[in-house]
Design a protein around this motif. Structure first.
Motif, short mmCIF file in Angstrom:
data_model
loop_
_atom_site.label_atom_id
_atom_site.label_comp_id
_atom_site.label_asym_id
_atom_site.label_seq_id
_atom_site.Cartn_x
_atom_site.Cartn_y
_atom_site.Cartn_z
N SER A 128 0.80 -1.22 0.00
CA SER A 128 0.00 0.00 0.00
C SER A 128 0.84 1.27 0.00
CB SER A 128 -0.96 0.01 1.19
OG SER A 128 -0.24 0.11 2.40
N THR A 129 2.16 1.16 0.02
CA THR A 129 3.01 2.34 -0.07
C THR A 129 3.90 2.23 -1.30
OG1 THR A 129 4.76 1.40 1.32
CG2 THR A 129 3.06 2.69 2.44
N ARG A 130 4.21 3.37 -1.88
CA ARG A 130 5.10 3.39 -3.03
C ARG A 130 5.81 4.73 -3.09
NH1 ARG A 130 0.02 3.69 -4.29
NH2 ARG A 130 -0.78 5.23 -5.72
N PRO A 131 6.93 4.78 -3.80
CA PRO A 131 7.68 6.03 -3.88
C PRO A 131 6.95 7.07 -4.72
CG PRO A 131 8.77 4.28 -5.13
CD PRO A 131 7.59 3.66 -4.46
N GLY A 132 7.04 8.31 -4.28
CA GLY A 132 6.42 9.41 -4.99
C GLY A 132 7.35 10.61 -5.05
N LEU A 133 6.91 11.62 -5.77
CA LEU A 133 7.65 12.88 -5.87
C LEU A 133 6.71 14.03 -5.56
CD1 LEU A 133 9.53 12.39 -9.27
CD2 LEU A 133 10.49 12.17 -6.97
N GLU A 134 7.21 14.98 -4.79
CA GLU A 134 6.52 16.25 -4.62
C GLU A 134 7.27 17.24 -5.52
OE1 GLU A 134 5.32 18.28 -0.68
OE2 GLU A 134 7.24 19.14 -1.30
N ILE A 135 6.59 17.70 -6.57
CA ILE A 135 7.23 18.54 -7.58
C ILE A 135 6.66 19.95 -7.44
CG2 ILE A 135 7.69 18.82 -10.04
CD1 ILE A 135 6.52 15.76 -10.12
N THR A 136 7.52 20.90 -7.12
CA THR A 136 7.11 22.29 -7.01
C THR A 136 7.45 22.99 -8.32
OG1 THR A 136 7.51 22.27 -4.64
CG2 THR A 136 7.32 24.43 -5.68
N VAL A 137 6.44 23.63 -8.91
CA VAL A 137 6.58 24.26 -10.23
C VAL A 137 6.22 25.74 -10.12
CG1 VAL A 137 5.72 24.25 -12.62
CG2 VAL A 137 5.98 22.09 -11.38
N ARG A 138 7.10 26.60 -10.67
CA ARG A 138 6.77 28.02 -10.81
C ARG A 138 6.16 28.20 -12.19
NH1 ARG A 138 7.21 32.19 -7.88
NH2 ARG A 138 8.90 31.35 -6.61
N LEU A 139 4.87 28.54 -12.20
CA LEU A 139 4.15 28.73 -13.46
C LEU A 139 4.63 29.99 -14.17
CD1 LEU A 139 0.58 27.81 -12.22
CD2 LEU A 139 2.15 26.37 -13.51
N ASP A 140 4.38 30.07 -15.45
CA ASP A 140 4.75 31.26 -16.22
C ASP A 140 4.07 32.51 -15.65
OD1 ASP A 140 6.30 29.65 -17.80
OD2 ASP A 140 4.95 29.69 -19.53
N SER A 141 2.94 32.33 -14.98
CA SER A 141 2.23 33.46 -14.36
C SER A 141 2.92 33.94 -13.08
CB SER A 141 0.80 33.04 -14.01
OG SER A 141 0.83 32.05 -12.98
N GLY A 142 3.90 33.15 -12.59
CA GLY A 142 4.61 33.49 -11.36
C GLY A 142 4.11 32.72 -10.15
N ASP A 143 2.92 32.10 -10.25
CA ASP A 143 2.37 31.31 -9.15
C ASP A 143 3.19 30.05 -8.94
OD1 ASP A 143 0.34 33.16 -8.88
OD2 ASP A 143 -1.16 31.94 -9.94
N LEU A 144 3.22 29.59 -7.69
CA LEU A 144 3.87 28.31 -7.35
C LEU A 144 2.80 27.25 -7.14
CD1 LEU A 144 6.71 29.10 -4.78
CD2 LEU A 144 6.95 28.05 -7.02
N ARG A 145 3.07 26.05 -7.63
CA ARG A 145 2.18 24.91 -7.42
C ARG A 145 3.03 23.72 -7.03
NH1 ARG A 145 -0.98 28.38 -7.35
NH2 ARG A 145 -2.80 28.68 -8.67
N ALA A 146 2.53 22.91 -6.09
CA ALA A 146 3.21 21.67 -5.71
C ALA A 146 2.26 20.52 -5.98
CB ALA A 146 3.61 21.70 -4.24
N ILE A 147 2.73 19.53 -6.72
CA ILE A 147 1.94 18.36 -7.08
C ILE A 147 2.70 17.12 -6.64
CG2 ILE A 147 1.01 16.98 -8.99
CD1 ILE A 147 1.48 20.69 -9.36
N THR A 148 1.98 16.18 -6.03
CA THR A 148 2.58 14.91 -5.62
C THR A 148 2.03 13.82 -6.53
OG1 THR A 148 2.70 15.68 -3.34
CG2 THR A 148 2.88 13.31 -3.70
N GLN A 149 2.93 13.02 -7.06
CA GLN A 149 2.53 11.92 -7.94
C GLN A 149 3.55 10.80 -7.86
OE1 GLN A 149 2.38 14.31 -11.56
NE2 GLN A 149 4.29 13.41 -12.32
#
Length: 150
Positions: A104-125
């Motif tokens: 039930s567990t597996r390796p993932g990444l938390e990826i923080t992206v600075r959008l072209d608009s300047g906003d920051l987003r963090a996505i885990t996958q």
């Protein structure tokens, strides 16, 4: 012996169903052909994480049943077989619970992206694709799901 094999097969099938992917490369049928919003950006950081779906309980249950049957039937009869079956069920339950946890567990990444608009987003996958700081990426968003892709 046939009962033990049937239990092992059932537990294996159910345990395999317990894990659903959080991959940018896997779409379920409801997501296919659905429109997504595409935003471009640059990877700011990448952090290794563990994705935990939570234990299903199937492993402990199946392991306990298998352990009780296997050990109980291997030991003579009477109270000795009953006691051995109980010990086998406990040990099998502990082992099955650990297997359930590992599935039930597996390796993932938390990826923080600075959008072209300047906003920051963090996505885990799921960690099935590599990302590097400074790399240009796409964020695909739709149906409540956002994915980071190249």
């Amino acid at each position: 012996m046939k009962k033990a094999l049937l239990i092992v097969a059932t537990v294996s099938v159910l345990a395999g169903c317990a894990v659903t992917p959080n991959s940018a490369n896997v779409y379920n049928s409801r997501q296919a052909q659905g429109e997504q919003i595409v935003r471009m950006g640059v990877v700011e950081s990448v952090r290794n994480v563990t994705i935990d779906k939570g234990k299903s309980g199937v492993g402990a249950l199946g392991g306990g049943a298998l352990g009780g049957i296997a050990v109980g039937s291997a030991v003579g009869g009477g109270n000795g077989a009953l006691a051995a079956g109980i010990v086998g069920a406990i040990l099998g339950g502990v082992a099955g619970d650990q297997i359930d946890q590992n599935l039930s567990t597996r390796p993932g990444l938390e990826i923080t992206v600075r959008l072209d608009s300047g906003d920051l987003r963090a996505i885990t996958q799921d960690a099935d694709e590599q990302f590097r700081t400074g790399e240009r990426v796409r964020l695909l968003s739709g149906s409540g799901v956002t994915r980071v892709t190249h």
